[in-house]
Design a protein around this motif. Structure first.
Motif, PDB file in Angstrom:
ATOM      1  N   GLN A 144      20.557  25.119  32.167  1.00 42.41           N
ATOM      2  CA  GLN A 144      20.732  26.548  31.876  1.00 42.41           C
ATOM      3  C   GLN A 144      19.387  27.251  31.927  1.00 42.41           C
ATOM      4  N   PHE A 145      19.378  28.400  32.599  1.00 41.61           N
ATOM      5  CA  PHE A 145      18.127  29.148  32.728  1.00 41.61           C
ATOM      6  C   PHE A 145      18.385  30.608  32.389  1.00 41.61           C
ATOM      7  N   TYR A 146      17.440  31.226  31.664  1.00 39.86           N
ATOM      8  CA  TYR A 146      17.617  32.601  31.199  1.00 39.86           C
ATOM      9  C   TYR A 146      16.618  33.526  31.893  1.00 39.86           C
ATOM     10  N   TYR A 147      17.159  34.532  32.579  1.00 37.28           N
ATOM     11  CA  TYR A 147      16.326  35.463  33.350  1.00 37.28           C
ATOM     12  C   TYR A 147      15.969  36.698  32.530  1.00 37.28           C
ATOM     13  N   ALA A 193      18.098  32.814  25.243  1.00 26.74           N
ATOM     14  CA  ALA A 193      19.147  33.782  25.563  1.00 26.74           C
ATOM     15  C   ALA A 193      18.921  35.131  24.899  1.00 26.74           C
ATOM     16  N   SER A 194      18.156  35.154  23.808  1.00 28.96           N
ATOM     17  CA  SER A 194      17.904  36.404  23.085  1.00 28.96           C
ATOM     18  C   SER A 194      16.615  37.091  23.516  1.00 28.96           C
ATOM     19  N   GLY A 195      15.933  36.525  24.508  1.00 32.86           N
ATOM     20  CA  GLY A 195      14.707  37.140  24.995  1.00 32.86           C
ATOM     21  C   GLY A 195      13.464  36.747  24.232  1.00 32.86           C
ATOM     22  N   ASN A 196      13.541  35.644  23.468  1.00 33.28           N
ATOM     23  CA  ASN A 196      12.366  35.138  22.761  1.00 33.28           C
ATOM     24  C   ASN A 196      11.604  34.173  23.664  1.00 33.28           C
ATOM     25  N   PRO A 225      29.788  23.427  35.982  1.00 34.07           N
ATOM     26  CA  PRO A 225      28.608  22.613  35.700  1.00 34.07           C
ATOM     27  C   PRO A 225      27.654  23.358  34.766  1.00 34.07           C
ATOM     28  N   GLU A 226      26.731  22.620  34.226  1.00 28.61           N
ATOM     29  CA  GLU A 226      25.683  23.199  33.394  1.00 28.61           C
ATOM     30  C   GLU A 226      24.965  24.309  34.154  1.00 28.61           C
ATOM     31  N   GLY A 227      24.697  25.412  33.463  1.00 26.48           N
ATOM     32  CA  GLY A 227      23.893  26.473  34.041  1.00 26.48           C
ATOM     33  C   GLY A 227      24.655  27.562  34.769  1.00 26.48           C
ATOM     34  N   ILE A 228      25.973  27.402  34.972  1.00 27.64           N
ATOM     35  CA  ILE A 228      26.722  28.361  35.789  1.00 27.64           C
ATOM     36  C   ILE A 228      27.287  29.518  34.960  1.00 27.64           C
ATOM     37  N   LEU A 229      27.806  29.234  33.773  1.00 23.53           N
ATOM     38  CA  LEU A 229      28.314  30.305  32.913  1.00 23.53           C
ATOM     39  C   LEU A 229      27.140  31.060  32.291  1.00 23.53           C
ATOM     40  N   ASN A 277      17.495  26.107  40.148  1.00 19.86           N
ATOM     41  CA  ASN A 277      18.278  27.164  40.788  1.00 19.86           C
ATOM     42  C   ASN A 277      17.363  28.108  41.550  1.00 19.86           C
ATOM     43  N   PHE A 278      17.792  28.477  42.747  1.00 22.01           N
ATOM     44  CA  PHE A 278      17.048  29.439  43.555  1.00 22.01           C
ATOM     45  C   PHE A 278      18.073  30.333  44.246  1.00 22.01           C
TER      46      PHE A 278
END
Length: 421
Positions: free
Chosen positions: A380-383, A216-219, A126-130, A305-306
């Motif tokens: 998709q979420f970027y940490y 994804a690049s930290g911007n 699903p979206e967000g997992i990879l 997502n949590f």
């Protein structure tokens, strides 16, 4: 046959094998085992339950490896890993890390590119997992924290109320207002955790609305208006007395559920289902899962997502093939069963051919909670820069909830702080 011809034939065979493997996966088959590798293989973990399954199952599929699992607390693991990455010595082959730690670590460029292994399987996630870094697929989330809205249906029914499973958050707020009036202010379907947990809950809603603080690049890419609007939702709940100040880790949390002070809350599967059933067994049959209300009617249903963790291979792993084998073992039949038996939630389509996710749960009135929860993906979420993000946004949430600043002022101040990174 010339060397070049042999290489060409080998490439063709590998391509055909890859295509066949991809076709099998898309048809719903679990990932087959690879050819046998050998040598020592070191995996650092923080979680005993999943690592025990790895220790038991991986050697059965790959007896040629000498598997060493080193367990330590999550914080110690990260500290030790950072030191090893900086020095380039003492690196393991694979590490288990929390999803929220992946952004900064993957950005170092020191994690193995698994695109060749994972790209053919993309359609099954699903979206967000990879998870990726600079276009390289690194790994996938295990035990994803798809958030659900857990509701004591029976408690609401005593007041002639119900949550519409297809409704919006505005509909839920309307029920919360009626519940406040009819219960004399005792019962609540919202909780407001303090500190960092308050930010993480807010972040789940923000994520569900497609929000990201970073790319994804930290911007920095945060939509200040979206963030402030989402935060205002929590401020309004608190101002109206519709949320109860507590957190699921509080000593009296489950007592608040037992006496119907809390009759609803948003959280992931572990807290919303597993811990609820363990701590409040007498309310079996009374609860329901509302997968996730929409923000506006007619919008696609997305949750936030949590939680979750990953197993990721190091680019300079002492045993690179073994590192790949560990990561991909989790997508084999044995690995899928291991995930199911430990974290419950599975975000990988072929898992449905290995384990039954459509199991009616009597605690939730016969709902198929696992499959229902996973059926709603999160964007998709970027940490990236997560330590700084958590600090700045926790302060923003606290200030907005206390009334020290408006939601927009608090968000603007936090984003200004993040721009300075």
């Amino acid at each position: 046959m010339t060397t070049s011809a042999m290489s060409l034939n080998r490439r063709r065979l590998l391509a055909l094998a890859g295509a066949a493997s991809g076709a099998a996966i898309l048809a719903g088959m679990p990932l087959p085992a690879r050819a046998q590798g050998s040598g020592k293989l070191t995996v650092w973990v923080f979680d005993q339950t999943t690592s025990t399954k790895l220790k038991e199952g991986f050697p059965l599929a790959y007896p040629g490896y000498e598997l060493e699992i080193v367990q330590m607390p999550a914080a110690d693991l990260i500290q030790r890993l950072v030191i090893a990455l900086q020095g380039g010595q003492g690196l393991p082959d694979v590490v288990q890390i929390l999803t929220r730690e992946t952004g900064a670590l993957f950005a170092t460029g020191q994690f193995m590119d698994m695109t060749a292994e994972l790209e053919p399987l993309r359609a099954n996630f699903p979206e967000g997992i990879l998870l990726d870094n600079e276009g390289e697929l690194i790994t996938f989330i295990q035990g994803p924290g798809n958030m659900g809205f857990w509701v004591n249906r029976a408690a609401l029914e005593t007041h002639g109320l119900a949550i519409d499973p297809e409704g919006t958050w505005a509909d839920v707020v309307a029920v919360a207002r009626e519940l406040k009036e009819k219960s004399g202010g005792k019962s609540h379907v919202f909780i407001q955790p303090p500190g960092a947990n308050g930010f993480l809950m807010f972040n789940g809603y923000f994520n569900a609305r497609g929000g990201n603080w970073w790319d994804a690049s930290g911007n920095l890419v945060a939509d200040a208006e979206l963030a402030a609007d989402t935060l205002q939702f929590f401020v309004d709940l608190k101002t109206e007395g519709l949320s109860y100040d507590t957190v699921w880790s509080a000593p009296n949390y489950w007592d608040l559920i037992k006496d119907n002070t809390i009759v609803g809350y948003t959280m992931n599967y572990a807290v919303g289902s597993t811990n609820l059933k363990r701590n409040v067994p007498d309310q079996s049959g009374q609860w329901q899962l509302v997968t996730w209300p929409r923000w506006n009617a007619g919008e696609p249903q997305r949750t936030g997502n949590f939680g979750g963790h990953v197993y990721a291979a190091l680019r300079n792993a002492p045993n690179p093939q073994g590192a790949k084998d560990v990561v991909m073992w989790w997508l084999s039949e044995a690995g899928i069963k291991a995930q199911f038996e430990t974290v419950g939630t599975l975000a990988y389509a072929p898992a449905r051919d290995v384990v039954d996710l459509n199991i009616p749960d009597p605690y939730f009135g016969g709902q198929t909670v696992l499959s229902d929860l996973i059926s709603v993906p999160f964007p998709q979420f970027y940490y990236q820069h997560w330590t700084e993000t958590t600090s700045a946004l926790t302060n923003a949430v606290d200030q907005a909830l206390s009334g020290a600043k408006t939601a927009r002022e608090a968000i603007d101040e936090a984003l200004a702080e993040l721009r300075a990174i």
